[in-house]
Design a protein around this motif. Sequence first.
Motif, PDB file in Angstrom:
ATOM      1  N   ALA A 176      12.241  -8.987   3.938  1.00  0.00           N
ATOM      2  CA  ALA A 176      12.134  -7.716   3.217  1.00  0.00           C
ATOM      3  C   ALA A 176      10.729  -7.586   2.642  1.00  0.00           C
ATOM      4  O   ALA A 176      10.214  -8.521   2.014  1.00  0.00           O
ATOM      5  N   VAL A 177      10.098  -6.458   2.861  1.00  0.00           N
ATOM      6  CA  VAL A 177       8.725  -6.248   2.392  1.00  0.00           C
ATOM      7  C   VAL A 177       8.725  -6.047   0.877  1.00  0.00           C
ATOM      8  O   VAL A 177       9.437  -5.182   0.367  1.00  0.00           O
ATOM      9  N   PRO A 178       7.965  -6.845   0.128  1.00  0.00           N
ATOM     10  CA  PRO A 178       7.930  -6.651  -1.327  1.00  0.00           C
ATOM     11  C   PRO A 178       7.260  -5.332  -1.694  1.00  0.00           C
ATOM     12  O   PRO A 178       6.260  -4.944  -1.088  1.00  0.00           O
ATOM     13  N   ARG A 179       7.816  -4.654  -2.675  1.00  0.00           N
ATOM     14  CA  ARG A 179       7.277  -3.367  -3.129  1.00  0.00           C
ATOM     15  C   ARG A 179       6.616  -3.454  -4.491  1.00  0.00           C
ATOM     16  O   ARG A 179       5.961  -2.504  -4.917  1.00  0.00           O
ATOM     17  N   HIS A 180       6.815  -4.572  -5.167  1.00  0.00           N
ATOM     18  CA  HIS A 180       6.306  -4.732  -6.532  1.00  0.00           C
ATOM     19  C   HIS A 180       5.918  -6.191  -6.719  1.00  0.00           C
ATOM     20  O   HIS A 180       6.543  -7.092  -6.128  1.00  0.00           O
ATOM     21  N   PRO A 181       4.882  -6.495  -7.527  1.00  0.00           N
ATOM     22  CA  PRO A 181       4.483  -7.897  -7.721  1.00  0.00           C
ATOM     23  C   PRO A 181       5.611  -8.809  -8.174  1.00  0.00           C
ATOM     24  O   PRO A 181       5.624 -10.004  -7.831  1.00  0.00           O
ATOM     25  N   SER A 182       6.567  -8.284  -8.916  1.00  0.00           N
ATOM     26  CA  SER A 182       7.680  -9.122  -9.366  1.00  0.00           C
ATOM     27  C   SER A 182       8.500  -9.659  -8.198  1.00  0.00           C
ATOM     28  O   SER A 182       9.141 -10.713  -8.315  1.00  0.00           O
ATOM     29  N   MET A 205      -1.472  -8.377 -11.574  1.00  0.00           N
ATOM     30  CA  MET A 205      -1.902  -7.360 -10.616  1.00  0.00           C
ATOM     31  C   MET A 205      -1.772  -5.977 -11.237  1.00  0.00           C
ATOM     32  O   MET A 205      -0.963  -5.757 -12.150  1.00  0.00           O
ATOM     33  N   ARG A 206      -2.565  -5.068 -10.750  1.00  0.00           N
ATOM     34  CA  ARG A 206      -2.550  -3.686 -11.234  1.00  0.00           C
ATOM     35  C   ARG A 206      -2.687  -2.736 -10.064  1.00  0.00           C
ATOM     36  O   ARG A 206      -3.080  -3.147  -8.961  1.00  0.00           O
ATOM     37  N   ASN A 207      -2.411  -1.466 -10.321  1.00  0.00           N
ATOM     38  CA  ASN A 207      -2.585  -0.449  -9.275  1.00  0.00           C
ATOM     39  C   ASN A 207      -3.379   0.722  -9.822  1.00  0.00           C
ATOM     40  O   ASN A 207      -3.790   0.719 -10.997  1.00  0.00           O
ATOM     41  N   ALA A 208      -3.598   1.712  -8.979  1.00  0.00           N
ATOM     42  CA  ALA A 208      -4.444   2.848  -9.358  1.00  0.00           C
ATOM     43  C   ALA A 208      -3.836   3.675 -10.480  1.00  0.00           C
ATOM     44  O   ALA A 208      -4.543   4.412 -11.175  1.00  0.00           O
ATOM     45  N   ARG A 209      -2.512   3.586 -10.676  1.00  0.00           N
ATOM     46  CA  ARG A 209      -1.858   4.336 -11.745  1.00  0.00           C
ATOM     47  C   ARG A 209      -1.955   3.627 -13.089  1.00  0.00           C
ATOM     48  O   ARG A 209      -1.467   4.137 -14.101  1.00  0.00           O
TER      49      ARG A 209
END
Length: 307
Positions: A176-182, A205-209
Amino acid sequence: MQPLSHLDSFVRTADAGSFSAAARQLGITPAAVSKNVARLEAGLGVRLFQRSTRRLTLTEGGERLLHEVRGALTTLTDAVNGIAEQDRQPAGTLKVSMGLAFGRTYVVPLLGEFLRRYPAVLPDWHFDNRQIDLIGEGFDAAIGGGIELTPGVVARELARIHIVAVAAPDYLAGRAVPRHPSALAAFDGIVRRSSPTGRVRAWVMRNARGEEAAADMRPRVIFSDPEAMCQAALMGLGIALLPMPFALPWLHSGGLVRVLPGWWADGGPLSLYYPSKKQLPARTRVFVDHVVAEFRAQDFARRVLGA
């Protein structure tokens, strides 16, 4: 006072590890270098080297003297060379420290054009992932991240280094492809132990939002070297959090793919460090200008962004 030629022979021998190597740098015979060092020892009344048929090693007194005189001798040599270089091409030995894999991949390719422009400069480059004392160890420059800005050292930032999650396509197949760092906690992790602290690195980790999340993985292997982590990821051993400069060639080739694209961790600045001298040796000045210009021309700073 000891003649500068004696001190120069001593420092060159200590750095090179032999009278022969020091003699090649100085343009004199090994016998002359040995004699200079012997006269220095006689004048000081201290043995500076332990001599054997295979190698030279510094004594405790030699270590102390090297630490005390190396920086001052470099300053004097630079001042003399600076006056001479006003009317000629930059010349002399260019001692630079850089990381093993980063230096081979991104700095060595710049050497051909640099030597074409400045044929009288002799690169003496040290490939090592350790933290160095730029002034105390007599380096002209260093390239890396996290080097302490001690008094007398300045830094030119080349890029911000982002840390990204990568894996081999075969490792991700059927998972399953991870969608969130957790979600990384469910995967095998190729994690890094920090050489200076001895602790396993933890990344946020961080994202653009502006969202942030800890990237905690189940350690499968622990390495202290990012190049080894990259190789382990290529072998399909798990997900690795790698600095973009190490991951970039394999992302281009398809050997690795991004996991959690759009998420990254800030690894700090990658900088070019050099002494803040009023009369910076011409060889150092042109090297700094060359590296900065080449990295800018290659759009390096944008290419290593994780966003």
